[in-house]
Design a protein around this motif. Structure first.
Motif, short mmCIF file in Angstrom:
data_model
loop_
_atom_site.label_atom_id
_atom_site.label_comp_id
_atom_site.label_asym_id
_atom_site.label_seq_id
_atom_site.Cartn_x
_atom_site.Cartn_y
_atom_site.Cartn_z
N LYS A 1 5.19 12.83 8.05
CA LYS A 1 4.09 12.71 7.11
C LYS A 1 3.95 11.27 6.63
O LYS A 1 4.37 10.91 5.53
CB LYS A 1 4.30 13.65 5.92
N PRO A 2 3.36 10.41 7.46
CA PRO A 2 3.21 9.00 7.07
C PRO A 2 2.19 8.86 5.95
O PRO A 2 1.27 9.67 5.80
CB PRO A 2 2.72 8.34 8.35
N ALA B 1 11.68 2.72 8.95
CA ALA B 1 10.41 2.05 9.23
C ALA B 1 9.23 2.87 8.73
O ALA B 1 8.24 2.32 8.22
CB ALA B 1 10.29 1.79 10.73
N ALA B 2 9.33 4.20 8.84
CA ALA B 2 8.23 5.08 8.44
C ALA B 2 8.00 5.12 6.95
O ALA B 2 6.96 5.63 6.49
CB ALA B 2 8.50 6.50 8.96
N ALA C 1 0.83 -1.21 0.00
CA ALA C 1 0.00 0.00 0.00
C ALA C 1 0.86 1.26 0.00
O ALA C 1 0.57 2.24 -0.70
CB ALA C 1 -0.93 -0.01 1.22
N ALA C 2 1.94 1.23 0.79
CA ALA C 2 2.82 2.39 0.85
C ALA C 2 3.54 2.60 -0.47
O ALA C 2 3.69 3.74 -0.95
CB ALA C 2 3.83 2.22 1.98
N LEU C 3 4.00 1.51 -1.09
CA LEU C 3 4.72 1.62 -2.35
C LEU C 3 3.81 2.06 -3.49
O LEU C 3 4.29 2.50 -4.54
CB LEU C 3 5.38 0.28 -2.70
N SER C 4 2.51 1.96 -3.30
CA SER C 4 1.55 2.42 -4.30
C SER C 4 1.35 3.93 -4.24
O SER C 4 0.71 4.51 -5.13
CB SER C 4 0.20 1.71 -4.11
#
Length: 623
Positions: free
Chosen positions: A557-558, A594-595, A545-548
């Motif tokens: 700013k996560p 990690a963030a 999801a993050a890589l998208s």
């Protein structure tokens, strides 16, 4: 003329010819035209057109050279917008809008930044949107730290990070000066053939002086003359640390050898060897060395005249911390200026405060008693006040220093530097054990303890991500060594994007993101050629999801709110980098890593603590 014609022909035949290369390299033109803005603009266009004749490239170079000129002369960033008046009238409004846009958005908004316009916008955004720290010496706050913070912001823009940071760095360096660049960064500067930071300073000064040295031969003279009336050469031990000698310039211009491992110079020096009878093995650049007998030489830009130091508190603090570093490395240090009567005791006092926690007034009194050859610090009110401000808080970073007498503790055992972790016996085996143990645990966990007999064990997605963490970490270290600047979390973000592309997750979008103009294979790197890393071995929904997302997540700013376990497992290999180092050095970077994919602060803290623990076990496992 032939070069310009070839550049124009290339531009006519290629749609994407307005790259950022000329903007990166043209800033030095400003130094040759500090007295004539119109001539500066003409020269900037001419130099840019040698390789990049596109009007956008020419305009960008004019604006940035104008900014550098004003930064050098006036110490402000106002010259970039003032440069609008140097552009063709029909293009000024367009560039004013582009500058407005840069000031309204963070650097990462301008990606990809291979185009000269977005490269300038990313650099200008980093410069203008990064707050200038308040002067608070006792708490380590200095306005000149804006240079470091803004450069880090430029790197975090991603994509063509070295070019954007070089563009921003030229303007930031012109604004804050050589003294605003951290000495640790200056030590890392190296080039071919054998050039270092001081050589770049020399070239820049000669450029500003029309290619000439001054009447005293500076900055090219091998040795700088000692002023008339300077005392004869001397060296006396620091009253709080006999491993630090306090001296003057005539000591270095004599014929007698000086028994030290490092020299910290607080005055203008020549280009020749720093110590007499040292030969070719003596280091002459900041942090450079040649041979086992080399003497490390640290040059500090500090002037003993009120009103002449733009970053006075920062420079004195940096110089004192260099002495502290050298003493932690077990080196015997000579600290000197021209006469040894003002700058030398100022830095010596701050060093003693950092090393032992002693208050400034006490150590200044001791130094005045020790420096029997003369004392001029009180005559330099700004320098004296800076020492008081810097010694107003508690000391930190105790050094292996001691003063003779029953009231002073003996030197610590830390005076003998510890062997670097990776050079210790069994270190490489423990590193391999960390990665192999992670993979075995991943496999056992997936099998729930019931391993089928006679088949190859299949590691899962945790192992795949950890492999890309290891490769990304190696890339970050190499980039830092070769470029002198790097933001490791951004390099790791690229590594995870390559993993996603191998997995078939938004491959085309990611390829356009990282290779916007095509022309080379991607994903790149040796892991891209390992077939099993392209196989689906479990799910990592938060990471995917993050890589998208268009931007990488940060602590501030996560991009997700996930608190899943992959933040921890994929961060563990970074423990190798911080093995044997203080936890405080590691935690911030580990949390940022990690963030990238996990926005929950508890997950970030758990990943950081786990990697710190793993690093401790790597370094201390055999003890």
């Amino acid at each position: 003329a032939a070069l310009r014609a070839a550049a124009r022909d290339h531009a006519d035949r290629h749609a994407h010819s307005a790259g950022n290369g000329s903007l990166m390299r043209t800033g030095i033109v400003a130094l040759a035209h500090l007295g004539d803005a119109a001539a500066l603009a003409e020269a900037a266009v001419a130099v840019s057109s040698l390789t990049h004749p596109d009007p956008d490239c020419a305009d960008a170079c004019v604006l940035w050279c104008s900014g550098i000129r004003t930064a050098v002369l006036e110490g402000t960033f106002d010259g970039v917008r003032a440069g609008l008046d140097l552009l063709p009238a029909g293009r000024r409004a367009l560039w004013a809008e582009r500058l407005d846009e840069a000031e309204a958005h963070p650097p990462r908004h301008f990606a990809p930044n291979g185009w000269v316009v977005t490269a300038l916008q990313a650099a200008w955004s980093a410069v203008t949107r990064t707050p200038v720290p308040e002067l608070d010496p006792a708490r380590g706050g200095f306005p000149a730290q804006h240079l470091r913070l803004a450069l880090e912001a430029a790197v975090r823009a991603g994509d063509d990070t070295d070019t954007v940071a070089a563009i921003a760095g030229a303007l930031l360096g012109a604004r804050w000066g050589c003294s605003g660049i951290p000495l640790a960064w200056q030590r890392a500067v190296h080039g071919w053939p054998g050039l270092t930071g001081p050589d770049l300073v020399r070239l820049a000064v000669r450029t500003a002086q029309g290619g000439q040295d001054d009447s005293l031969g500076r900055p090219s003279a091998a040795r700088g003359p000692a002023p008339a009336g300077a005392p004869r050469g001397f060296a006396v031990p620091h009253p709080r640390d006999p491993g630090v000698l306090l001296g003057n310039l005539p000591l270095l211009q004599g014929t007698e050898p000086v028994d030290v491992d490092a020299v910290v110079s607080l005055c203008r020096m020549g280009t020749g060897p720093v110590l007499p009878a040292a030969g070719s093995g003596t280091a002459t650049g900041i942090g450079s060395s040649t041979g086992s007998s080399a003497v490390e030489h640290v040059r500090v830009w500090l002037v003993d005249s009120d009103g002449s130091n733009a970053n006075l508190h920062y420079v004195v603090d940096q110089a004192a911390r260099e002495v502290l570093r050298l003493r932690h490395e077990g080196k015997r240090v000579l600290l000197h200026c021209v006469a040894g009567q003002s700058r030398t005791p100022a830095v010596a006092a701050v060093y003693a405060h950092l090393a032992t926690g002693i208050d400034g007034e006490t150590v200044l009194s001791e130094l005045r008693e020790a420096l029997v050859h003369g004392w001029q610090l009180a005559a330099h009110r700004e320098l004296h006040d800076a020492v008081r401000a810097l010694t107003g808080g508690d000391g930190e970073g105790r050094a292996p220093a001691a003063r003779s007498g029953a009231d002073t503790p003996a030197p610590r055992a830390a005076e003998q530097p510890r062997t670097p972790f990776l050079e210790e016996k069994g270190a490489l085996s423990r590193v391999r054990g960390l990665l192999l143990g992670l993979a075995v645990g991943d496999t056992l966990g997936a099998a729930r303890g019931e391993l089928p007999a006679g088949v190859t064990l299949r590691a899962g997605v945790s192992t795949q991500l950890a492999c890309f963490t290891a490769e990304g970490t190696i890339r970050a270290l190499v980039r830092g060594d070769h470029k002198g600047i790097c933001h490791p979390p951004s390099v790791l973000w690229h590594a995870y994007c390559r993993w996603a592309a191998l997995q078939g997750i938004e491959t085309e979008r990611l390829r356009r993101r990282w290779v916007p103009y095509g022309g080379k294979a991607w994903p790149d790197g040796w892991l891209a050629g390992v077939p099993v890393l392209a196989q689906r071995r479990g799910s990592a929904p938060a990471t995917v999801a993050a890589l998208s997302q268009a931007e990488q997540g940060t602590v501030e700013k996560p991009t997700t709110s996930s608190r899943g376990c992959h933040a921890l497992t994929r961060t563990l290999p970074v423990a190798v980098v911080f093995a044997g180092r203080k936890a405080a050095d590691a935690v911030t970077v580990l949390r940022e890593i990690a963030a990238l994919t996990h926005g929950d602060r508890a997950a970030q803290a758990a990943a950081a603590h786990a990697a710190v623990l793993a690093g401790h076990l790597l370094a201390e496992g055999a003890r």
